[in-house]
Motif scaffolding. Structure first.
Motif, PDB file in Angstrom:
ATOM      1  N   PRO A 109       0.788  -1.235   0.000  1.00 21.00           N
ATOM      2  CA  PRO A 109       0.000   0.000   0.000  1.00 21.00           C
ATOM      3  C   PRO A 109       0.818   1.282   0.000  1.00 21.00           C
ATOM      4  O   PRO A 109       0.251   2.373   0.085  1.00 21.00           O
ATOM      5  N   ARG A 110       2.152   1.183  -0.126  1.00 22.35           N
ATOM      6  CA  ARG A 110       2.996   2.374   0.035  1.00 22.35           C
ATOM      7  C   ARG A 110       2.598   3.524  -0.894  1.00 22.35           C
ATOM      8  O   ARG A 110       2.539   4.688  -0.483  1.00 22.35           O
ATOM      9  N   GLU A 111       2.354   3.225  -2.162  1.00 28.22           N
ATOM     10  CA  GLU A 111       2.011   4.272  -3.119  1.00 28.22           C
ATOM     11  C   GLU A 111       0.738   5.001  -2.714  1.00 28.22           C
ATOM     12  O   GLU A 111       0.653   6.234  -2.787  1.00 28.22           O
ATOM     13  N   VAL A 112      -0.253   4.242  -2.252  1.00 30.66           N
ATOM     14  CA  VAL A 112      -1.520   4.849  -1.827  1.00 30.66           C
ATOM     15  C   VAL A 112      -1.320   5.648  -0.548  1.00 30.66           C
ATOM     16  O   VAL A 112      -1.877   6.740  -0.387  1.00 30.66           O
ATOM     17  N   VAL A 113      -0.515   5.125   0.373  1.00 29.49           N
ATOM     18  CA  VAL A 113      -0.234   5.837   1.621  1.00 29.49           C
ATOM     19  C   VAL A 113       0.407   7.191   1.334  1.00 29.49           C
ATOM     20  O   VAL A 113      -0.017   8.231   1.867  1.00 29.49           O
TER      21      VAL A 113
END
Length: 321
Positions: A109-113
């Motif tokens: 989920p890093r990109e969304v975070v």
């Protein structure tokens, strides 16, 4: 800044494929619980834009009239196996409307975070195991949704009584808890365990505003917890489905065709998970009506106030002897 104080009770209506209609999301937020939906429910990128615009319009109308409007949540798949252009387009639309909450699953989920933190949003990640929870925390999520045994759809197998306390040993952020909860006592129990928000799916399937088929709502009312089958045969991953809907689709619940791989069920033509075979959790045994969302939230709020609190255990034991 997310307006947590606009919640009447600490509940989110779970994001459910087909079921989480625009009407259900808006009705939930107006009633004082988090309304949520999978980003795939609008079906097309331009329809996602329409949904988010409508939610923001409903929010403004409600606030202008002096009411409260709870935060809404968009469920986005984070898997790198999905079409990157489609993911980026959905994220751009969510960014435009600055969704306060995003729930991610199936991937990093890093990109969304990183994106959500630009506009002050918070990201929760859907997990069913301790290892998945650890990886999500490492990725910097703001919260976790623990999906436990008894949940509808793609559920986990861990008991909340061990899963949640174990996660609390290494994570002090916000935790959502899902799995078999449909009344005020369940909410109180989840809060006592250390959860911040309870996620209810099955209870909100059986509401007037949900996008579920009428036959599906009726089946929920007449089914019991024992009618829920946890199997990988329908969706290609372990998930909870109503046995009566499996039979209705012409299949034998005790002799289901085995999937050919992950996400690859081996079903007869015309049999489709979620559309012709319907999901529900163990809380189906607690549901006996199909009221409007507002009535459900009113009931849950009253039940939570009346719920047995931990400090009352001695009095209850003595009174019952």
């Amino acid at each position: 800044m997310i307006k947590w104080n606009s919640l009447r009770i600490p509940v989110m209506a779970a994001p459910m494929f087909i079921v989480s209609s625009l009407d259900l999301v808006i009705a939930s937020c107006r009633a004082g619980v988090i309304g949520s939906f999978p980003s795939a429910n609008p079906r097309r990128p331009e329809t996602l834009e329409t949904w988010l615009h409508a939610i923001r319009e409903a929010e403004n109308e409600t606030l202008d009239a002096g009411g409260e409007f709870a935060p809404f949540c968009v469920n986005m798949l984070a898997s790198a196996a999905l079409d990157k252009q489609a993911r980026n387009q959905a994220l751009a639309t969510v960014r435009k409307h600055q969704a306060p909450l995003i729930l991610t699953n199936m991937g990093d989920p890093r990109e969304v975070v990183d994106a959500a933190h630009e506009w002050g949003g918070e990201v929760f990640h859907d997990v069913t195991t301790i290892r998945h929870a650890e990886k999500a925390v490492e990725a910097g999520v703001d919260g976790l949704m623990l999906v436990c045994a008894g949940a509808g759809g793609h559920a986990g197998t861990l008991s909340p009584f061990s899963f949640l306390p174990k996660v609390r040993r290494f994570f002090d952020g916000r935790i959502m808890l899902a799995g078999g909860i449909a009344d005020g006592n369940g909410i109180a129990a989840a809060l006592a365990l250390g959860a911040d928000i309870v996620v209810m799916g099955t209870r909100f399937i059986a509401t007037a505003e949900s996008g579920a088929f009428d036959d599906q709502k009726d089946m929920l009312v007449t089914s019991e917890s024992e009618d829920v089958l946890f199997t990988d045969a329908i969706a290609g991953l372990p998930a909870s489905f109503l046995e009566p809907s499996i039979v209705r689709a012409g299949l034998d619940p005790r002799n289901l065709p085995q999937p050919t791989g992950k996400h690859r069920p081996n079903l007869p033509e015309g049999v489709k998970p979620w559309k012709t075979v319907w999901s529900a959790g163990h809380s189906t045994g607690l549901i006996d009506d199909v009221p409007p969302v507002q009535a459900v939230v009113d009931r849950l709020a009253d039940e939570l106030v009346a719920a047995r609190m931990p400090g009352e255990w001695r009095k209850t034991l003595v009174d019952n002897t």
